[in-house]
Structure formats: C-alpha cells, structure tokens
Write an enzyme that holds these catalytic residues in place. Structure first.
Site, PDB file in Angstrom:
ATOM      1  N   SER A  95       0.842  -1.195   0.000  1.00  0.00           N
ATOM      2  CA  SER A  95       0.000   0.000   0.000  1.00  0.00           C
ATOM      3  C   SER A  95       0.880   1.249   0.000  1.00  0.00           C
ATOM      4  O   SER A  95       1.616   1.489  -0.955  1.00  0.00           O
ATOM      5  CB  SER A  95      -0.975  -0.030   1.170  1.00  0.00           C
ATOM      6  OG  SER A  95      -1.956   0.973   1.048  1.00  0.00           O
ATOM      7  N   ARG A 120      -2.367  11.925   0.431  1.00  0.00           N
ATOM      8  CA  ARG A 120      -3.075  10.640   0.343  1.00  0.00           C
ATOM      9  C   ARG A 120      -3.771  10.311   1.659  1.00  0.00           C
ATOM     10  O   ARG A 120      -4.938   9.901   1.682  1.00  0.00           O
ATOM     11  CB  ARG A 120      -2.070   9.546  -0.026  1.00  0.00           C
ATOM     12  CG  ARG A 120      -2.641   8.145  -0.264  1.00  0.00           C
ATOM     13  CD  ARG A 120      -1.479   7.229  -0.681  1.00  0.00           C
ATOM     14  NE  ARG A 120      -1.883   5.874  -1.019  1.00  0.00           N
ATOM     15  CZ  ARG A 120      -1.912   4.858  -0.170  1.00  0.00           C
ATOM     16  NH1 ARG A 120      -1.593   5.047   1.110  1.00  0.00           N
ATOM     17  NH2 ARG A 120      -2.266   3.640  -0.573  1.00  0.00           N
ATOM     18  N   HIS A 203      -8.796   0.765   0.152  1.00  0.00           N
ATOM     19  CA  HIS A 203      -8.716  -0.201  -0.951  1.00  0.00           C
ATOM     20  C   HIS A 203     -10.072  -0.807  -1.307  1.00  0.00           C
ATOM     21  O   HIS A 203     -10.213  -2.014  -1.479  1.00  0.00           O
ATOM     22  CB  HIS A 203      -7.687  -1.289  -0.635  1.00  0.00           C
ATOM     23  CG  HIS A 203      -6.313  -0.741  -0.432  1.00  0.00           C
ATOM     24  ND1 HIS A 203      -5.586  -0.184  -1.458  1.00  0.00           N
ATOM     25  CD2 HIS A 203      -5.548  -0.633   0.682  1.00  0.00           C
ATOM     26  CE1 HIS A 203      -4.427   0.241  -0.975  1.00  0.00           C
ATOM     27  NE2 HIS A 203      -4.381  -0.009   0.311  1.00  0.00           N
TER      28      HIS A 203
END
Length: 318
Positions: A95, A120, A203
């Site tokens: 990740s 992010r 995700h």
C-alpha cells in the site's frame, strides 16, 4: 540478483521508530530533516515522542512510515555499501509502502513522497465519514473464499477484498454493516476474524474520491524510471515506466493489494531473500508463509544492518 527490498504499510508504525537510527547515523537524520522540511512541521516529534493516537492518524502514519523506511535505506547505502541497482532484483511496498519503494529506487524524491503521502492520508480519511466504513481481517480463508464471502455480504453495499496478504489472511473493506456481515459469514466457514482499528475503509470503491485527489497530485510531480522494477500492488507484476507507475498508484487507492501474488511472483523469478526496510516485521513474517524456503529479514534499527549485509552476501552467492 536473488534479493528484493520490501517496504511496510500502515499498521507497522510505532512510537519511537527510527529514532535510534537517526541518533546513530547522519544519513538517517538527514532524511527525517528533509521530511520535516517538506511538510513544514516537526513530524519527527510525533514519530519519536507520540502520542500513539496522533501517530496513528492516517495523515501522519503514511509519511512517517515512509520516512523511517527511507532513513533505513540511506543507512544501508552509507554504512553497508548496499546499492539497489546492483543488489536488488525488485522493490515492492505494501500500500503506502509503494511510495517508499519508489523513493528508495530513485523514482520519487523524498520530499515529493512525503507530500504525496500527506495528501493521500488526508484524502483517504476524508473520502468516507467516520463510522460509515470499516475493515476486518479474515484469518484462515484463502483469497477466493474471502472474495465470495465479501460478495455475499455486500447486499447492495460495498464489501471488497482489500488486501490479499497471504498465509490465510485476507482483509475486507467497505460499508461497516457489510463488513460486519462478512465477519459472520466467514465465521460459518471456519475463519477467525477481527475488526481492524482503522479510521477508513481503504482499498475499496468508497475510496474513489481519494483516488481522484491522488490523480491530480501525482500529475504534478516528477516520476523517474526506478533503478530496479517495482512489483505493483494492483498488478502483482513489475513496472518501470513512469506514466504507468503514476496510473497504478491511482488505481491502488481503490484496488486490492495483491501482496501474496507479489511475493509469489518475485519468488518465481528467483528471489530467495526479502529485506523489509523500515518499521516492524509484518512483511518478513508473511514471506515465510507465502514462498517456501524464502527468508525474510527485517531491517529497522542499528543492530539490523549487519544482518542485512549477511543476507545480501548470501543472495549474491546463491
């Protein structure tokens, strides 16, 4: 080369990580100073002194883990004479660890990686209101079974296999109620299960607003060809083209982290030693459960440098 360098993701953070390296090696301190400067704040104060609740915030944990990984990498280069271009077949990261891997391989600057990960982290946190989403680990199920469980649990909501970590560990992500249904369904199939203490459902498609933010942010930074290929989370295959790297980093926000397949791919290409660079030992533990005969070596402190040199010496002679 029969060695790969891997970089940990969120969950591996711990208050105090990297402090001994910074105190012992100027090369490590320089990285932490660069990250503080990039973010215009003393992130190192949070990394080394806490509190843990502040470090665990996604906006802090992501750049913090990258800082520790890159500080460790710089020490390996300066003190152990390690060169990724010479000593590694691949880099890979779990990740956010992909950003660490790319910075280590010269594809991103440390400054850009720190700022991108701050962006992010904030974007992932803001994408879904607190309490709407959740993540849970299904232990003891293979990936295909976990995918079927997630599909059955969705019932019109989002429930997605977010991380295929290997060793019978699959993480599902999505709407809180759907994830809770997945836990109950998985229980009937013999799985052990646990809700994860995360603040957002990473995700899965609920992260699309964050993916849009990252598409814009990544378009504004320079991405160079890495000195060794990156095994991409979403492809479980190597990439080196800067435009593709940019595209896959955007896809990764909503896509499955295919870690089991990434490790299997590298092992299939002859990699026998996986050096986990940064905080914790999560990836080293998973390696042994994914690739038979592979060795995972965690490198995160001054006492680990010699072990890293030994692992690479063994890889060279393999």
């Amino acid at each position: 080369m029969t060695a790969a360098f891997t970089f940990p993701g969120q969950g591996s953070q711990a208050v105090g990580m990297g402090k001994a390296l910074a105190e012992a090696f100027p090369a490590a301190k320089a990285v932490f100073d660069e990250v503080d400067s990039a973010l215009s704040e003393k992130l190192t104060g949070i990394i080394w002194d806490g509190p843990a609740e502040t470090l665990q915030l996604t906006e802090n944990a992501q750049p913090a883990l990258m800082a520790v990984s890159l500080a460790t990498m710089r020490v390996l280069e300066a003190e152990a004479g390690i060169s990724l271009a010479r000593d590694a077949a691949f880099v890979a990261g779990h990740s956010l660890g992909e950003y660490s891997a790319l910075a280590a391989a010269g594809s991103l600057s440390v400054t850009d990686a720190a700022r991108l990960l701050r962006t992010r982290g904030l974007a992932m946190q803001k994408a879904v209101p607190v309490g709407v989403g959740a993540m849970a680990a299904l232990l003891g199920l293979d990936y295909e079974t976990a995918v079927a469980v997630a599909e059955e649990a969705a019932q019109g909501e989002v429930c997605h296999a977010a991380n295929d970590n290997g060793g019978g560990q699959v993480v599902v992500s999505g709407n809180k109620a759907a994830v809770e249904r997945a836990l109950e369904i998985a229980k009937t199939k013999g799985a052990k299960r646990a809700m994860l203490p995360v603040s957002a459902p990473f995700h899965c498609s609920l992260m699309q607003p964050a993916a849009d933010v990252m598409a814009d942010a990544l378009a504004k930074v320079t991405i160079n060809k890495p000195v060794v290929p990156l095994v991409s989370n979403v492809l479980a295959a190597p990439i080196s083209d800067p435009d593709e790297i940019r595209r896959r980093l955007v896809e990764q926000v909503t896509g499955t982290v295919r870690w089991r397949e990434c490790v299997s791919y590298m092992a299939g290409q002859g990699v026998t030693r996986f050096l986990e660079v940064g905080s914790g030992k999560v990836l080293s533990g998973l390696v042994k459960r994914i690739a038979e005969g592979a060795v995972g070596v965690a490198v995160g402190g001054p006492n680990d440098i010699a072990a890293a040199k030994d692992a690479l010496a063994a890889a060279r002679s393999a």
